[in-house]
Design an enzyme around this catalytic site. Structure first.
Site: not given
Length: 208
Positions: A13-14
């Site tokens: 996930a960023s």
């Protein structure tokens, strides 16, 4: 591909406040539908534009030739610039890993092709390498475009005197404080909530 081939799933996930485990169900179902099982999970919160990601590097180090690197989308693996992508791709190829991405149907055959079928394997590798390069370029362009629009939006908000910075996730911070209050470690709290240890530490510091 033999039954000993490992399926190594990579989840990313960023941002630190997103849950990298979100796609776990989809990847598990994808593997099960093909009579396979995910043997190892590598999960981290890190930007896809960052060249060095500890869990991705650990996956590459752990892998044996013929293992599959399973991802939900190509942009989970890379939003790198061309030079960094070439370096990462080289490391993956050197390790003998085949990439399978749910959003790249031509890669799916790598889950079932026999290791003894050298011709089919090489053809798949050639086709997927080309398509992977294209999707990697698209992912990077999307990253650059979003960064540009974000910067423009912030600048416009500053000019109007409306920019207040990024708000913290108060609900997440409340849960962090509750779990830490129960005596859970920073790492355990982060694992339960699907965020990074630095997010946990930031929430604790904000409450002091």
């Amino acid at each position: 591909m033999t039954n000993q081939t490992f399926i190594r799933a990579y989840l990313r996930a960023s941002s630190e406040d997103q849950n990298a485990n979100r796609a776990k169900t989809a990847l598990t179902s994808f593997a099960n539908e093909r009579g396979r099982k995910v043997a190892a999970w590598y999960v981290e919160n890190a930007s896809g534009a960052r060249a060095h990601r500890s869990e991705l590097m650990r996956l590459i180090d752990d892998a044996e030739p013929g293992d599959v690197l399973l991802i939900e989308q190509v942009d989970r693996l890379t939003r790198l610039n061309k030079g960094d992508w070439e370096h990462l791709k080289g490391a993956i190829q050197t390790a003998g890993i085949r990439i399978v991405s749910l959003d790249l149907p031509t890669s799916h055959a790598a889950m079932t092709v026999s290791a003894s079928d050298d011709f089919t394997g090489r053809m798949l590798d050639a086709v997927n390498a080309m398509l992977m390069d294209m999707l990697a370029a698209v992912a990077r362009k999307d990253y650059d475009d979003r960064r540009r629009r974000q910067a423009e939006g912030i600048q416009q908000a500053k000019e109007r005197g409306q920019y207040k910075g990024r708000p913290s996730d108060q609900k997440l911070h409340q849960r962090i404080r509750e779990l830490r209050g129960q005596g859970l470690s920073v790492r355990k709290t982060a694992d339960i909530l699907g965020c990074s240890p630095s997010t946990v530490q930031r929430a604790i510091k904000a409450a002091q």
